[in-house]
Design a protein around this motif. Structure first.
Motif, PDB file in Angstrom:
ATOM      1  N   TYR A  33      38.080  70.024  67.260  1.00 33.50           N
ATOM      2  CA  TYR A  33      39.411  70.357  67.778  1.00 33.50           C
ATOM      3  C   TYR A  33      39.747  69.551  69.032  1.00 33.50           C
ATOM      4  O   TYR A  33      40.923  69.213  69.251  1.00 33.50           O
ATOM      5  CB  TYR A  33      39.512  71.855  68.046  1.00 33.50           C
ATOM      6  N   LEU A  34      38.756  69.224  69.852  1.00 34.28           N
ATOM      7  CA  LEU A  34      39.011  68.367  71.007  1.00 34.28           C
ATOM      8  C   LEU A  34      39.413  66.970  70.547  1.00 34.28           C
ATOM      9  O   LEU A  34      40.374  66.374  71.081  1.00 34.28           O
ATOM     10  CB  LEU A  34      37.773  68.302  71.894  1.00 34.28           C
ATOM     11  N   THR A  35      38.703  66.443  69.558  1.00 29.11           N
ATOM     12  CA  THR A  35      39.055  65.131  69.014  1.00 29.11           C
ATOM     13  C   THR A  35      40.437  65.160  68.385  1.00 29.11           C
ATOM     14  O   THR A  35      41.219  64.208  68.511  1.00 29.11           O
ATOM     15  CB  THR A  35      38.010  64.700  67.974  1.00 29.11           C
ATOM     16  N   LEU A  36      40.764  66.252  67.704  1.00 29.27           N
ATOM     17  CA  LEU A  36      42.087  66.384  67.095  1.00 29.27           C
ATOM     18  C   LEU A  36      43.180  66.393  68.158  1.00 29.27           C
ATOM     19  O   LEU A  36      44.229  65.746  67.984  1.00 29.27           O
ATOM     20  CB  LEU A  36      42.142  67.666  66.267  1.00 29.27           C
ATOM     21  N   CYS A  37      42.958  67.106  69.261  1.00 29.74           N
ATOM     22  CA  CYS A  37      43.949  67.135  70.341  1.00 29.74           C
ATOM     23  C   CYS A  37      44.162  65.741  70.924  1.00 29.74           C
ATOM     24  O   CYS A  37      45.304  65.345  71.222  1.00 29.74           O
ATOM     25  CB  CYS A  37      43.503  68.100  71.433  1.00 29.74           C
ATOM     26  N   ALA A  47      47.403  60.740  71.219  1.00 32.02           N
ATOM     27  CA  ALA A  47      47.581  59.321  70.914  1.00 32.02           C
ATOM     28  C   ALA A  47      48.814  59.100  70.038  1.00 32.02           C
ATOM     29  O   ALA A  47      49.547  58.117  70.211  1.00 32.02           O
ATOM     30  CB  ALA A  47      46.329  58.782  70.213  1.00 32.02           C
ATOM     31  N   SER A  48      49.067  60.025  69.117  1.00 35.52           N
ATOM     32  CA  SER A  48      50.277  59.920  68.286  1.00 35.52           C
ATOM     33  C   SER A  48      51.537  60.062  69.130  1.00 35.52           C
ATOM     34  O   SER A  48      52.529  59.351  68.908  1.00 35.52           O
ATOM     35  CB  SER A  48      50.252  60.990  67.192  1.00 35.52           C
ATOM     36  N   ALA A  49      51.508  60.995  70.084  1.00 39.94           N
ATOM     37  CA  ALA A  49      52.658  61.147  70.977  1.00 39.94           C
ATOM     38  C   ALA A  49      52.885  59.874  71.789  1.00 39.94           C
ATOM     39  O   ALA A  49      54.030  59.447  72.003  1.00 39.94           O
ATOM     40  CB  ALA A  49      52.435  62.337  71.911  1.00 39.94           C
ATOM     41  N   ALA A  50      51.793  59.239  72.222  1.00 33.64           N
ATOM     42  CA  ALA A  50      51.926  57.966  72.944  1.00 33.64           C
ATOM     43  C   ALA A  50      52.505  56.890  72.038  1.00 33.64           C
ATOM     44  O   ALA A  50      53.330  56.069  72.468  1.00 33.64           O
ATOM     45  CB  ALA A  50      50.557  57.540  73.486  1.00 33.64           C
ATOM     46  N   GLY A  51      52.098  56.886  70.762  1.00 30.47           N
ATOM     47  CA  GLY A  51      52.646  55.913  69.823  1.00 30.47           C
ATOM     48  C   GLY A  51      54.134  56.114  69.589  1.00 30.47           C
ATOM     49  O   GLY A  51      54.903  55.144  69.520  1.00 30.47           O
ATOM     50  N   ALA A  52      54.552  57.385  69.467  1.00 29.00           N
ATOM     51  CA  ALA A  52      55.978  57.663  69.299  1.00 29.00           C
ATOM     52  C   ALA A  52      56.770  57.253  70.536  1.00 29.00           C
ATOM     53  O   ALA A  52      57.893  56.732  70.429  1.00 29.00           O
ATOM     54  CB  ALA A  52      56.178  59.153  69.015  1.00 29.00           C
ATOM     55  N   TYR A  53      56.185  57.449  71.723  1.00 25.25           N
ATOM     56  CA  TYR A  53      56.865  57.036  72.956  1.00 25.25           C
ATOM     57  C   TYR A  53      56.972  55.518  73.052  1.00 25.25           C
ATOM     58  O   TYR A  53      57.999  54.974  73.487  1.00 25.25           O
ATOM     59  CB  TYR A  53      56.108  57.596  74.157  1.00 25.25           C
ATOM     60  N   GLN A  71      50.059  55.794  63.754  1.00 25.88           N
ATOM     61  CA  GLN A  71      50.758  56.818  62.980  1.00 25.88           C
ATOM     62  C   GLN A  71      51.913  57.406  63.773  1.00 25.88           C
ATOM     63  O   GLN A  71      52.993  57.671  63.227  1.00 25.88           O
ATOM     64  CB  GLN A  71      49.780  57.924  62.579  1.00 25.88           C
ATOM     65  N   GLY A  72      51.704  57.624  65.072  1.00 29.50           N
ATOM     66  CA  GLY A  72      52.786  58.120  65.909  1.00 29.50           C
ATOM     67  C   GLY A  72      53.943  57.144  65.982  1.00 29.50           C
ATOM     68  O   GLY A  72      55.115  57.541  65.936  1.00 29.50           O
ATOM     69  N   ALA A  73      53.620  55.853  66.080  1.00 26.20           N
ATOM     70  CA  ALA A  73      54.675  54.850  66.078  1.00 26.20           C
ATOM     71  C   ALA A  73      55.397  54.795  64.738  1.00 26.20           C
ATOM     72  O   ALA A  73      56.598  54.509  64.673  1.00 26.20           O
ATOM     73  CB  ALA A  73      54.088  53.483  66.409  1.00 26.20           C
ATOM     74  N   THR A  74      54.674  55.084  63.660  1.00 19.84           N
ATOM     75  CA  THR A  74      55.289  55.110  62.328  1.00 19.84           C
ATOM     76  C   THR A  74      56.223  56.300  62.171  1.00 19.84           C
ATOM     77  O   THR A  74      57.298  56.187  61.563  1.00 19.84           O
ATOM     78  CB  THR A  74      54.197  55.150  61.244  1.00 19.84           C
ATOM     79  N   ILE A 107      65.205  69.394  68.340  1.00 19.39           N
ATOM     80  CA  ILE A 107      64.590  69.636  67.038  1.00 19.39           C
ATOM     81  C   ILE A 107      63.173  69.082  67.007  1.00 19.39           C
ATOM     82  O   ILE A 107      62.266  69.688  66.432  1.00 19.39           O
ATOM     83  CB  ILE A 107      65.452  69.007  65.921  1.00 19.39           C
ATOM     84  N   LEU A 108      62.964  67.926  67.629  1.00 19.01           N
ATOM     85  CA  LEU A 108      61.636  67.301  67.625  1.00 19.01           C
ATOM     86  C   LEU A 108      60.615  68.193  68.309  1.00 19.01           C
ATOM     87  O   LEU A 108      59.511  68.420  67.784  1.00 19.01           O
ATOM     88  CB  LEU A 108      61.717  65.942  68.313  1.00 19.01           C
ATOM     89  N   LEU A 109      60.972  68.730  69.481  1.00 15.65           N
ATOM     90  CA  LEU A 109      60.059  69.612  70.208  1.00 15.65           C
ATOM     91  C   LEU A 109      59.838  70.912  69.436  1.00 15.65           C
ATOM     92  O   LEU A 109      58.707  71.406  69.339  1.00 15.65           O
ATOM     93  CB  LEU A 109      60.616  69.912  71.600  1.00 15.65           C
ATOM     94  N   THR A 110      60.904  71.468  68.870  1.00 14.35           N
ATOM     95  CA  THR A 110      60.775  72.712  68.106  1.00 14.35           C
ATOM     96  C   THR A 110      59.892  72.517  66.879  1.00 14.35           C
ATOM     97  O   THR A 110      59.067  73.385  66.544  1.00 14.35           O
ATOM     98  CB  THR A 110      62.163  73.205  67.665  1.00 14.35           C
ATOM     99  N   ALA A 111      60.035  71.380  66.207  1.00 12.65           N
ATOM    100  CA  ALA A 111      59.207  71.095  65.028  1.00 12.65           C
ATOM    101  C   ALA A 111      57.746  70.958  65.423  1.00 12.65           C
ATOM    102  O   ALA A 111      56.852  71.443  64.711  1.00 12.65           O
ATOM    103  CB  ALA A 111      59.695  69.826  64.341  1.00 12.65           C
ATOM    104  N   PHE A 112      57.490  70.326  66.558  1.00 12.51           N
ATOM    105  CA  PHE A 112      56.104  70.172  67.005  1.00 12.51           C
ATOM    106  C   PHE A 112      55.494  71.521  67.374  1.00 12.51           C
ATOM    107  O   PHE A 112      54.349  71.819  67.000  1.00 12.51           O
ATOM    108  CB  PHE A 112      56.038  69.229  68.204  1.00 12.51           C
TER     109      PHE A 112
END
Length: 250
Positions: free
Chosen positions: A37-41, A46-52, A97-100, A120-125
């Motif tokens: 779960y730590l690795t998953l977090c 990292a995905s959030a960084a990719g989206a940013y 994946q986050g950038a995708t 919507i993005l925050l609510t979905a997350f």
């Protein structure tokens, strides 16, 4: 993801007596779950960084998708004892994946909403995180192997979903087919959250303490749920906006 489960079942040596074992989690399994779960977090971060990065540099697209697929293949081909290397590959694939996923909300807004709705993005997350927490907790506190029977059903459902998408690409997609793919796919990936969690526990009991691979499995489930929750929320928001517009015009 389906490949991971079939590989795990084939690699594990289970007996009929072990299938009847419903003992609580021991200390080794608990420590392994903490690592998973730590690795998953960290992968989600990292995905959030990719989206940013996509918002700043507009890097999301075909290249990031291809890079994510190749990174996952590289991770699976890397021996388990190279833990640091595999962890770095997982973080790289998560960032790609986050950038995708980054362009997805813009595309949805373009087709469904007259103006962007960033809440919507925050609510979905948040909704995805709550669903993941609830379903994973249910799998952890449940009796051992109670939900492993879902493996065959989920694999069959995933195959049906792939055939539906294949048929839609050939014969054209309708609204009904789109809804079936979204909601049925959401149900499938929610089921995989439960199944994969219990599968991780059984792997740990049998000495397979590969927290990077297990985190990757859960990450795939999390992304599958998040994308579908986001699509559903944008679609519902668009329908709400359309009803308000008709009400104002009348």
């Amino acid at each position: 993801m389906d490949y991971f489960q079939r590989e795990a079942f084939g690699a594990s040596r289970w007996s009929y007596d072990s299938l009847k074992n419903f003992a609580p989690l021991n200390a080794r399994v608990q420590n392994h779950l903490k690592k998973v779960y730590l690795t998953l977090c960290l992968a989600v971060a990292a995905s959030a960084a990719g989206a940013y990065l996509h918002l700043l540099l507009n890097i999301g697209g075909v290249l990031t998708t291809l890079g994510c697929v190749l990174s996952i293949a590289w991770l699976l081909a890397t021996p388990p004892y190279e833990e640091r290397k595999r962890f770095g590959i997982l973080m790289a694939s998560s960032l790609l994946q986050g950038a995708t996923i980054g362009p997805l909300k813009g595309v949805l807004n373009m087709f469904f909403l007259p103006r962007p709705n960033h809440r919507i993005l925050l609510t979905a997350f948040v909704g995805t995180a709550l669903a993941f927490g609830c379903f994973s907790a249910a799998a952890v506190v449940a009796r051992r192997r109670q939900y492993l029977f879902l493996g065959g059903l989920l694999s069959s459902g995933l195959s049906i979903l792939l055939w539906l998408q294949f048929a839609s690409s050939i014969f054209g997609a309708s609204t009904a087919a789109f809804n079936v793919e979204i909601y049925f796919g959401l149900l499938i990936f929610l089921g995989y959250m439960v199944f994969d969690t219990q599968l991780i526990i059984e792997r740990a009991y049998h000495g397979e303490l590969d927290h990077v691979r297990d985190a990757l499995n859960l990450y795939v489930d999390l992304v599958g749920v998040f994308v579908r929750v986001l699509v559903v929320m944008v679609k519902n928001a668009a329908e709400k906006e359309e009803r308000k517009r008709k009400k104002r015009s009348s």
